[in-house]
Write a protein that holds these residues in place. Structure first.
Motif, PDB file in Angstrom:
ATOM      1  N   VAL B  80       0.841  -1.199   0.000  1.00  0.00           N
ATOM      2  CA  VAL B  80       0.000   0.000   0.000  1.00  0.00           C
ATOM      3  C   VAL B  80       0.875   1.247   0.000  1.00  0.00           C
ATOM      4  CG1 VAL B  80      -1.649   1.339   1.339  1.00  0.00           C
ATOM      5  CG2 VAL B  80      -1.960  -1.125   1.079  1.00  0.00           C
ATOM      6  N   THR B  84       0.959   3.913  -2.908  1.00  0.00           N
ATOM      7  CA  THR B  84       0.421   5.241  -2.581  1.00  0.00           C
ATOM      8  C   THR B  84       1.480   6.326  -2.772  1.00  0.00           C
ATOM      9  OG1 THR B  84      -0.781   4.113  -0.843  1.00  0.00           O
ATOM     10  CG2 THR B  84      -0.849   6.510  -0.835  1.00  0.00           C
ATOM     11  N   VAL B  91       1.582  11.683  -9.737  1.00  0.00           N
ATOM     12  CA  VAL B  91       0.731  12.869  -9.874  1.00  0.00           C
ATOM     13  C   VAL B  91       1.588  14.129  -9.990  1.00  0.00           C
ATOM     14  CG1 VAL B  91      -0.944  14.300  -8.651  1.00  0.00           C
ATOM     15  CG2 VAL B  91      -1.270  11.833  -8.779  1.00  0.00           C
ATOM     16  N   MET B 120       4.185   1.401  11.573  1.00  0.00           N
ATOM     17  CA  MET B 120       3.028   0.506  11.473  1.00  0.00           C
ATOM     18  C   MET B 120       3.349  -0.854  12.068  1.00  0.00           C
ATOM     19  SD  MET B 120      -0.021   0.025  10.703  1.00  0.00           S
ATOM     20  CE  MET B 120      -0.706   1.238   9.605  1.00  0.00           C
TER      21      MET B 120
ATOM     22  N   ILE D  24      -5.912   9.886  -6.063  1.00  0.00           N
ATOM     23  CA  ILE D  24      -5.757  10.877  -4.988  1.00  0.00           C
ATOM     24  C   ILE D  24      -6.802  10.636  -3.899  1.00  0.00           C
ATOM     25  CG2 ILE D  24      -5.888  13.338  -4.437  1.00  0.00           C
ATOM     26  CD1 ILE D  24      -4.876  13.810  -7.360  1.00  0.00           C
ATOM     27  N   ILE D  27      -5.846   7.744  -1.710  1.00  0.00           N
ATOM     28  CA  ILE D  27      -4.788   8.023  -0.744  1.00  0.00           C
ATOM     29  C   ILE D  27      -5.408   8.478   0.569  1.00  0.00           C
ATOM     30  CG2 ILE D  27      -2.847   9.543  -0.171  1.00  0.00           C
ATOM     31  CD1 ILE D  27      -2.233   9.669  -3.177  1.00  0.00           C
ATOM     32  N   MET D  30      -7.463   5.776   2.243  1.00  0.00           N
ATOM     33  CA  MET D  30      -6.608   4.728   2.795  1.00  0.00           C
ATOM     34  C   MET D  30      -6.022   5.166   4.139  1.00  0.00           C
ATOM     35  SD  MET D  30      -6.002   1.772   1.823  1.00  0.00           S
ATOM     36  CE  MET D  30      -5.925   1.413   0.096  1.00  0.00           C
ATOM     37  N   HIS D  33      -8.754   4.815   6.621  1.00  0.00           N
ATOM     38  CA  HIS D  33      -8.995   3.394   6.820  1.00  0.00           C
ATOM     39  C   HIS D  33      -7.961   2.793   7.763  1.00  0.00           C
ATOM     40  CE1 HIS D  33     -10.710  -0.435   5.663  1.00  0.00           C
ATOM     41  NE2 HIS D  33      -9.538  -0.916   5.244  1.00  0.00           N
ATOM     42  N   TYR D  34      -6.715   3.152   7.541  1.00  0.00           N
ATOM     43  CA  TYR D  34      -5.651   2.561   8.356  1.00  0.00           C
ATOM     44  C   TYR D  34      -5.688   3.083   9.783  1.00  0.00           C
ATOM     45  CZ  TYR D  34      -3.105  -0.646   5.489  1.00  0.00           C
ATOM     46  OH  TYR D  34      -2.746  -1.755   4.799  1.00  0.00           O
TER      47      TYR D  34
END
Lengths: 241, 137, 585, 117
Positions: B80, B84, B91, B120, D24, D27, D30, D33-34
């Motif tokens: 992830v 990400t 972008v 984490m 975007i 991101i 997420m 969520h985390y």
């Protein structure tokens, strides 16, 4: 210093398969790769075949893959490839191969037919509909600057053949053709923007660019091709919205 | 004019071409993207157990509390993060002047990624870690 | 294989491409080139192309005309120079309309900068008084030639011009003073092709590779010169070889005159700006022959810097210009210095030495690029030449910087227009039997020859002897030595052996044929140089250090005479407006 | 004079843009969520809390968007990888079919889960 060159060899008249041949030679760290190739052709093995012309990186003839990466053989010194000690014998060979993903004619010479076809596809010429003025068309220095970097391209095909999207699909237009498209789309004098945008906005066109930056790393003229392509993408999106 | 084709295959070229930041980032992005999409399917399927009632769901959740699954979850987080953070870089390349500083951007983002990954790890294994320390005392 | 085209253009540099654009629709035109079109040597031109646009300051084509005549050391034909300088303005505007991306000034006009030998009178009312440098060179950063050839090629694609890339032309088919086509080897297959044509244009570029240190491409082997010379057509003014003052030391790669146009200065071992001695008024912007000689003099008198390999160089100092100008206006040469010598021009001066650059002489033509073979204006019907291979002569004894790019677009176009007229009025002349005989024989001889000489060895010896004896400073004795050596090399050339005996993409064979061309070209240069017993422009004879207008204000025409000494004839110089005067800067 | 390009024009810009926009969004989603799942593991993972979240309209909306955009982003990504390769039309159609059908099936599964409560 002593360097071993491992050169890709293939002669369609005698070989059924390409192979690599090693040449151990005496060289200077300040020699260009093309100098070393010339030395081999002149003194050791005249059958070695490669293209070259101007020898200072402006004609774009001698693009090849050197130690795994596309570059111009005339624009790279041995010392920049890590062979910098004049008194050493180098074990690691200098691997020289033709541009990847192109049909091979002989040794380091590849077939450029498709490359030029792609170049022609993007209409690489100024299209104007209005009558030109008596003197030059005016263009601000800023507008001229916009296409300066793109007009540096020497069409050596180092970028297009380094792009993984070209490897997976040889019909992809490729960075060189897209850069040429940019050169005209962003030329303030050109009057065929829409037509040009249509040409690149296809599945085999600009959308196969995944900003991998292989082209930028390969470009011997240090053009940031990815930046130019991203400008084109934005232009296409703007047109749709 | 007949020319012989002696193509190297796609995967061989991808593997052998000398890659710098962009090439590696692209490969990581692709692999993590594919993995995450596959995981999304699994995730949706697992969540659908909510409809089967408390027992089934709790049983499943208990399974996920096992160290092996915790470790897999940690690994998933790495994917992830990679996807990400590199997405942010893409972008920037697409909409800003990222093409000119993409190498630096990648380096900084990956440093952030590694830190986030370790943090984490602490959260995921906080229970186990506190147990280890408790044992020591 | 036999092809038929109304017009065949040999060489896809600036002149060839410009001419191809003039062939009207409905007539077939083939452009043959031994590399790909955009690889031609025009692309390496850096500094600019001159035209008296007057975008930056007051200027006039007549000043340009005067500079060119004076630069040519009065050997240039003034009618041709007048046409070129007058037409320059239109030609540049035309290029702009074709899409050439010029650098621009604040007003949005084409930007211009000063260049060697380009001046205007300080006082406009006194046209022959003191002169000051003028901004006349139109440019696109320091890759003017590159964008020019790209623009011309783009327009050829737009027009659908038929190209034959990697076709090596070996022979001209000419009989009874009428041209009938050319013979070429397709490099990729090794096949010999005959191109049957109504008209042929030679735009094959220069012969820099006759010399060891040269800015020219490896393909600049004087093929066009040698082919016509062998066919009995004379070459004009071959003794005039331009040496560019600033080539990168040892490599000969060009550092554009634009570097000095933007304010760079040449310095010797003691850091002196030595050009102040040799050209007090325009200093580092003097014409190329003057500066090259000055540099050689400095080195001879012990003020050069010796490199580790024993050769000498001088310094081109750009450090005072600042990053802004260097990076914006001279990015290309900055790159060269960094890549090849590891020198950063922002901080250190660049080591330079004079390098073989340009052939002022060539195939004699009139102002319409038609080849004329004697002083009476006898033409070879349907044969044209333009660009470096031609001698119109607008450059006379010394070419001014930027005038070569101008030459190709002006005379390339004029030649193209004449060809267009010619193809409309004429039919295909019959093709002689065995037109490709010479080529077939030569190829067979080289492939089957089993001597012991290597092509590269002979080539190297030729380049050495020419560099040592027929370069900036020449003496009768030295040239004679070179001629003897060339004779010897020609004999050894018959005893060569090449490694590659195949047909496909046999560059070994091509290089062997090119060597033959180099030898013939070198012969014409050496004999012409020996014959001219005066010093004029780029031709400097130490045994005859003065210009001699009494005896030598004339063009040399050199004819091949089998294996015997070539025959030399003369042609008068056209003088219209400006009488020869002392040339000093 | 076009070079072997197939498909229609305008075949990528919107998809390209949406891929970035959804990216975007994902991101931010997420991150949330985390935080929920790991910063507060006790409440985040329990059956009651999950059901409670799914019962809230706002959470429901969030999850529906999350699932939809996540699936679209992922599957569009997969398709764009596949399209890099030259494919015979039948293969392209088959693969595209698999992606669309499986994507739709899982979307229905996810949506129905969220809508149950």
């Amino acid at each position: 210093m002593k360097v071993t060159l491992r050169i890709f060899r293939f002669n369609p008249e005698t070989d059924s398969k390409p192979y690599y041949k090693d040449y151990e030679i005496e060289a200077d760290p300040k020699d260009r790769v093309i100098d070393v190739l010339h030395y081999i052709k002149n003194e050791i093995d005249g059958t070695l075949t490669f293209r070259r012309s101007c020898l200072h990186g402006i004609c774009g003839s001698d693009g090849m893959r050197i130690n795994g990466k596309n570059m111009l053989a005339c624009s790279i010194l041995l010392q920049d490839l890590g062979y910098s000690d004049a008194n050493k014998t180098y074990k690691k060979p200098l691997v020289i191969e033709p541009l990847p993903g192109m049909p091979i004619i002989k040794d380091l010479v590849t077939d450029f037919t498709d490359f030029w076809k792609k170049y022609e596809t993007v209409k690489p010429y100024l299209i104007t509909k209005s009558q030109p003025p008596e003197r030059e068309r005016l263009q601000s220095p800023e507008d001229a600057e916009l296409i300066m970097e793109a007009s540096k391209c020497i069409l050596c095909a180092c970028c297009t053949t380094s792009c993984p999207s070209t490897w997976s699909n040889e019909d992809y237009l490729g960075p060189a053709a897209l850069l040429k498209a940019y050169r005209f789309i962003f030329d303030s004098r050109d009057e065929a923007t829409d037509e040009r945008l249509d040409i690149i906005d296809t599945p085999n066109g600009i959308w196969r660019c995944h900003t991998i930056f292989h082209c930028v790393q390969a470009c011997p003229k240090e053009i940031n091709i990815t930046w130019h392509i991203s400008q084109l993408k934005k232009k296409l999106v703007e047109r749709e919205i | 004019m007949k020319v012989e084709k002696t193509h190297e295959g796609y995967f061989k070229l991808v593997a052998s071409y000398r890659k710098e930041t962009g090439g590696w980032a692209w490969i990581i992005h692709r692999i993590s993207g594919l993995a995450l999409t596959a995981y999304l399917y699994v995730h949706i399927y697992a969540l659908s157990n909510l409809t089967k009632g408390k027992e089934a769901f709790d049983a499943e959740m208990a399974l996920f509390q096992k160290p092996l699954f915790k470790f897999l979850e940690w690994l998933l987080f790495a994917f992830v993060l990679a996807h990400t953070l590199n997405g942010i870089r893409i972008v920037l390349v697409d909409f800003g002047r990222g093409s000119y500083y993409q190498k630096k951007a990648f380096a900084y983002l990956m440093i952030i990624g590694v830190i986030a990954f370790l943090v984490m790890g602490y959260f995921i294994f906080s229970h186990e870690i506190s147990q280890i320390f408790a044992g020591l005392i | 294989m036999i092809h038929q085209f109304d017009a065949v253009i040999v060489g896809a540099g600036g002149a060839g491409l410009r001419a191809a654009l003039e062939i009207p629709e409905g007539y077939t035109c083939a452009v043959l080139t031994k590399v790909y079109p955009t690889r031609s040597h025009t692309g390496t031109a850096q500094g600019g192309v001159c035209a008296a646009l007057g975008n930056e300051e007051e200027d006039s084509w007549e000043y340009h005309f005067f500079d060119t005549v004076k630069g040519s050391d009065f050997l240039g034909d003034q009618d041709a120079i007048e046409i070129m300088c007058y037409d320059a303005i239109r030609a540049i505007i035309e290029l702009e309309h074709m899409g050439m991306p010029f650098s621009r000034n604040e007003k949005g006009l084409i930007a211009q900068r000063p260049f060697g030998g380009h001046t205007k009178p300080k006082d406009p009312n006194n046209p022959f008084g003191e002169r000051v440098p003028v901004k006349r060179a139109c440019f696109s950063a320091d890759r003017t030639g590159h964008v020019m050839i790209q623009t011309l090629y783009e327009n050829c694609i737009k027009r659908g011009v038929k190209f034959f890339p990697e076709f090596f032309v070996t022979d001209l088919i000419v009989q009874d003073n009428v041209v009938r086509g050319v013979v070429a080897i397709e490099i990729a297959t090794g096949e010999i092709h005959i191109f049957h044509a109504k008209t042929v244009m030679f735009a094959t570029g220069g012969y820099g590779r006759v010399y060891r240190i040269t800015s020219n491409a490896v393909v600049g082997t004087g093929d066009g010169f040698a082919i016509v010379y062998r066919r009995g057509i004379p070459l004009e003014d071959m003794e005039f070889v331009q040496f560019h003052p600033t080539g990168l030391w040892r490599l000969g790669i060009l550092v554009s005159e634009a570097a000095r146009g933007e304010g760079g200065v040449l310095k010797n071992k003691f850091g002196e700006r030595f050009m102040e001695k040799y050209a007090p008024t325009i200093k580092d912007l003097a014409p190329r022959d003057v500066i090259s000689r000055a540099m050689y003099t400095e080195i001879r008198e012990g003020r050069g810097i010796q490199g580790p390999d024993g050769t000498y160089y001088l310094l081109l100092d750009l450090t005072h210009l600042g990053a802004e100008i260097i990076n914006k206006k001279l990015p290309e040469i900055t790159g060269f210095a960094r890549i090849y010598l590891g020198v950063d021009p922002l901080r250190e001066p660049i080591p330079v030495q004079p390098t073989t650059h340009y052939a002022m002489g060539g195939i004699p033509t009139n102002v319409d690029a038609e080849v004329v073979i004697d002083d009476k204006g006898t033409k070879i019907e349907g044969f044209y030449a333009a660009g470096e291979v031609a001698c119109v002569s607008v450059h006379g004894a010394n070419r001014l910087g930027t005038n070569s790019l101008l030459d190709i677009i002006v005379f390339g176009r004029r030649g193209g227009k004449k060809m267009a007229e010619y193809v409309k009025e004429h039919d295909f002349p019959p093709l002689p039997k065995d037109a490709d005989e010479w080529t077939r024989r030569t190829v067979e001889r080289i492939l089957n020859s089993n001597g012991k000489e290597r092509v590269s060895r002979i080539r190297k010896e030729l380049q050495e002897i020419m560099m040592d004896n027929v370069s900036v400073f020449r003496t009768g004795e030295g040239i004679k030595k070179a001629i003897e050596k060339i004779k010897e090399l020609k004999e050894r050339y018959l005893e060569i052996k090449i490694d590659d005996k195949g047909k496909k993409f046999n560059t070994d064979l091509i290089e062997a044929i090119e060597l033959g061309n180099l030898l013939d070209t070198a012969e014409s240069i050496a004999y012409s140089a020996l014959n001219r017993t005066e010093s004029r422009g780029a031709h400097y004879r130490e045994d005859y250090p003065k210009r001699d207008d009494q005896n030598w204000l004339k063009h040399t025409l050199i004819y091949k005479n089998g294996d015997k000494e070539p025959i030399i004839k003369y042609k008068p110089v056209v003088i219209t407006k400006i009488q020869p005067m002392e040339r000093k800067y | 004079m076009s070079f072997k390009h197939y498909g229609s024009r305008k075949s990528g810009s919107i998809g390209w843009l949406l891929q970035r926009i959804t990216g975007i969004f994902l991101i931010f989603a997420m991150v949330g969520h985390y935080i929920l799942m790991h910063y507060t593991p006790e409440t985040g993972h329990s059956y009651e809390q999950s059901v409670a979240r799914f019962s809230s309209v706002y959470w429901k909306m969030f999850y529906l968007t999350f699932i939809s955009l996540g699936l679209w982003h992922g599957l569009n990504g997969v398709w764009s990888i596949l399209r890099d390769f030259k494919m015979k039309p039948w293969l392209a159609i088959t693969l595209y079919g698999i992606i669309v059908i499986s994507g739709f099936a899982f979307w229905v599964l996810g949506v129905s889960t969220a809508l149950k409560f």
